[in-house]
Design an enzyme around this catalytic site. Structure first.
Site, PDB file in Angstrom:
ATOM      1  N   SER A  39       0.550  -0.950   0.128  1.00 39.22           N
ATOM      2  CA  SER A  39      -0.270   0.047   0.070  1.00 39.22           C
ATOM      3  C   SER A  39       1.150   1.202   0.073  1.00 39.22           C
ATOM      4  CB  SER A  39      -0.791  -0.382   1.104  1.00 39.22           C
ATOM      5  OG  SER A  39      -0.369   0.145   2.728  1.00 39.22           O
ATOM      6  N   HIS A  63      -8.338  34.292  -0.867  1.00 37.45           N
ATOM      7  CA  HIS A  63      -9.517  33.246  -1.040  1.00 37.45           C
ATOM      8  C   HIS A  63     -10.163  33.980  -1.780  1.00 37.45           C
ATOM      9  CE1 HIS A  63     -13.054  32.870   1.617  1.00 37.45           C
ATOM     10  NE2 HIS A  63     -13.543  33.843   0.821  1.00 37.45           N
TER      11      HIS A  63
END
Length: 470
Positions: free
Chosen positions: A181, A449
Site C-alpha cells: 500500500s 480567498h
C-alpha cells in the site's frame, strides 16, 4: 578509437536527462546512453502515464456523481478501457518526444544501447550500431530501478502484474488483489476501484501508506473503505497460485487467520530493485542491497564516477532524482574548473512526497511521531476541509491539512495533507521549509480567498490554538 566526452550519463530517466541538460548548459561536452526509451520509467511507464490513467478515472467518478452538482447526464456512464490506456500511452509518447527534442536542443549526443562500465570513466555501448567505446572525464550512473517480484509468484503480465503491466491491461480485472500500500499500490488500487473493479489491498504493516503521518493513513483507509475497497492491514500473502483463470491467494490477517480467496488479477507493489547488476560496478562503487552509496553530491568511491536517482539510497522519487542530477552536474563542473557554480547538498527532509489516489495525499518533513522520536517538543494542528469555503463549493469537503512545529523555536518540521489538489498545495510548505520558516512568518502570510490553500494557513493557526474557522 573511443568517443571522448566531458560527461557521459548512463540512463535517461528524470535524473539522467536533467543531469545531461545541466551539464550541457554549463558548457560540458555531454552524452547520454539509454537502452530503451528516452525519459526512462517515469515518463514512459511511471509517474506521467499513471497520472493520465488516474485523470480518466477521476473524470469518470465526477460523471457518475453529476447529480451531486445539479447536473444530468443522459445515458449510461461507462469506461472504455482501451481508449483510456491509449490516451495514457499518447501522453507518454508526447513526453518521450519532448525529451528527444531537449537532447537535440542542448546538443547532447544520444547513444542507444546497453551500457556497461569498463572503468570509472569509460564504458561500452552495445546497440544497433554494434559496440561503441566511450570515454569521459566523468560518468554519472542513473540506471534507476524496477519493480520487486514476489519470491513465490513472479509477475507474468497475464494474471500477476507489476505497475508496468497494470498500465496496459489487456482486460479489466473483475476482482483485483493489490499487495502493498505504498504510493504505487494505492494509486493503482484507487484507479481500478474508480473504474468499477472489486479491489482488495493487503498491507504487511499496521496501516496503509505507512510512511505518511498516522492521521493521514487513518483518514485514507476510512475513505477508501467507504468507496468500496477492502483494506487488510497487518496482513500478508503467504502463497499465490496462478492459473489461466486467475489467482488464488492465501492471506493471513492481523489475527493470524489464514483464508484462501480467488481473484482475477494481482498487482505486486512491494518495493523496487535497483538496476545495478551487470553494468560493471564491481569494485568501482560501494553497494548496499544493490544501491550505490554516494556522498551528498553524488560521488562514489571511484574518482570520476557519480550516481543519482533510484539506483542510490531513497527516497525513490523522480523529483529527488532530477534535483540530484542538477547538483551532480554542478559539482562536476566545479571540479572541471567552473568557478561560477555553487552546488548545494541535497536535504532529504525537504523532499515532498505525493500520492495521486482519490483522495490525494502529500507531505514533507517529519510526521508528528517522527518529530517526537527525534526529541522535539511538538506543536501540531489540523484543519479539516469541511471548514474551508472553496472545498465545500467544489464538493470536495473530505480532507485536512496538518502541520507540525518545534514548540521551542517555531521551526516548521513537517506538513501532511489529504484531500483534493493537495499534491499541488504541498509545495507551499516545501518552499517554507527550504527558507527555514517559522510559524510566525506563516501566520503573517496572506492566503488568497477563496482557495483550498487557506486550510494551510488555518492548520498553522490551529497548531497554536488560533484557528479561525473551526
Amino acid at each position: 578509437m573511443a568517443d571522448k566526452y566531458d560527461v557521459i550519463v548512463l540512463g535517461s530517466g528524470p535524473g539522467g536527462y536533467v543531469a545531461a541538460i545541466r551539464c550541457a548548459q554549463l558548457g560540458l561536452k555531454t552524452a547520454i546512453v539509454e537502452r530503451e526509451l528516452l525519459g526512462g520509467i517515469c515518463l514512459n511507464w511511471g509517474c506521467i502515464p499513471t497520472k493520465a490513467l488516474l485523470r480518466s478515472a477521476e473524470i469518470l467518478h465526477y460523471a457518475q456523481h453529476a447529480k451531486d452538482y445539479g447536473l444530468k447526464i443522459a445515458g449510461e456512464i461507462e469506461a472504455d478501457l482501451d481508449a483510456v490506456v491509449k490516451r495514457s500511452r499518447g501522453v507518454a509518447k508526447q513526453l518521450n518526444q519532448g525529451v528527444t527534442h531537449l537532447m537535440k536542443k542542448n546538443k547532447i549526443a544520444v547513444h542507444m544501447g546497453e551500457g556497461t562500465l569498463t572503468g570509472p570513466t569509460s564504458l561500452t555501448v552495445k546497440g544497433d550500431k554494434g559496440e561503441e567505446k566511450l570515454t569521459a572525464k566523468h560518468i554519472i550512473v542513473a540506471t534507476g530501478a524496477r519493480a520487486r517480484d514476489l519470491p513465490f509468484a513472479k509477475a507474468d503480465g497475464k494474471r500477476v502484474w507489476t505497475y508496468r503491466h497494470a498500465m496496459t491491461p489487456k482486460e479489466m480485472p473483475k476482482k483485483l488483489l493489490v499487495i502493498g500500500s505504498g504510493a504505487i499500490g494505492i494509486e493503482f488500487a484507487s484507479f481500478y476501484n474508480d473504474m468499477g473493479c472489486d479491489v482488495t489491498v493487503v498491507e504487511m504493516l499496521d496501516r496503509i501508506v505507512p510512511v505518511e503521518d498516522k492521521d493521514v493513513s487513518a483518514f485514507l483507509e476510512k475513505s477508501l473503505s467507504k468507496q468500496g475497497m477492502t483494506i487488510m492491514t497487518g496482513a500478508g500473502v503467504e502463497d499465490l497460485k496462478v492459473s489461466d483463470k486467475g489467482v488464488k491467494a492465501k492471506i493471513k490477517d492481523s489475527k493470524g487467520k489464514v483464508t484462501e480467496t480467488e481473484f482475477s488479477h494481482c498487482i505486486t507493489a512491494i518495493g523496487i530493485v535497483p538496476n545495478t547488476e551487470d553494468i560493471g560496478l564491481d569494485k568501482l562503487a560501494d553497494m548496499e542491497k544493490g544501491f550505490i552509496q554516494i556522498d551528498d553530491y553524488g560521488r562514489t568511491k571511484s574518482k570520476g564516477l557519480w550516481a543519482i536517482g533510484d539506483c542510490t539510497p531513497g527516497p525513490w522519487l523522480a523529483h529527488k532524482a532530477s534535483h540530484e542530477g542538477v547538483t551532480t552536474a554542478e559539482a562536476i563542473a566545479k571540479e572541471l574548473g567552473n568557478k561560477d557554480v555553487h552546488p548545494h547538498p541535497l536535504d532529504r527532509n525537504n523532499i515532498p512526497g505525493c500520492t495521486y489516489c482519490h483522495p490525494q495525499i502529500a507531505s514533507v518533513g517529519l510526521t508528528e511521531a517522527k518529530a517526537k522520536e527525534a526529541g522535539h517538543e511538538v506543536k501540531a494542528g489540523t484543519f479539516p476541509f469541511i471548514g474551508n469555503g472553496k472545498a465545500i463549493a467544489l464538493g470536495e469537503a473530505e480532507g485536512f491539512v496538518k502541520t507540525v512545529f518545534d514548540a521551542k523555536t517555531g521551526e516548521l518540521l513537517g506538513a501532511h495533507m489529504v484531500g483534493a489538489e493537495v499534491t499541488e498545495m504541498i509545495q507551499g510548505f516545501v518552499v517554507g521549509k527550504t527558507l527555514e520558516t517559522t510559524e510566525a512568518e506563516l501566520m503573517q502570510t496572506v492566503f488568497p480567498h477563496p482557495t483550498i490553500s487557506e486550510s494551510m494557513h488555518e492548520s498553522v493557526l490551529a497548531s497554536y490554538g488560533r484557528a479561525l474557522h473551526i
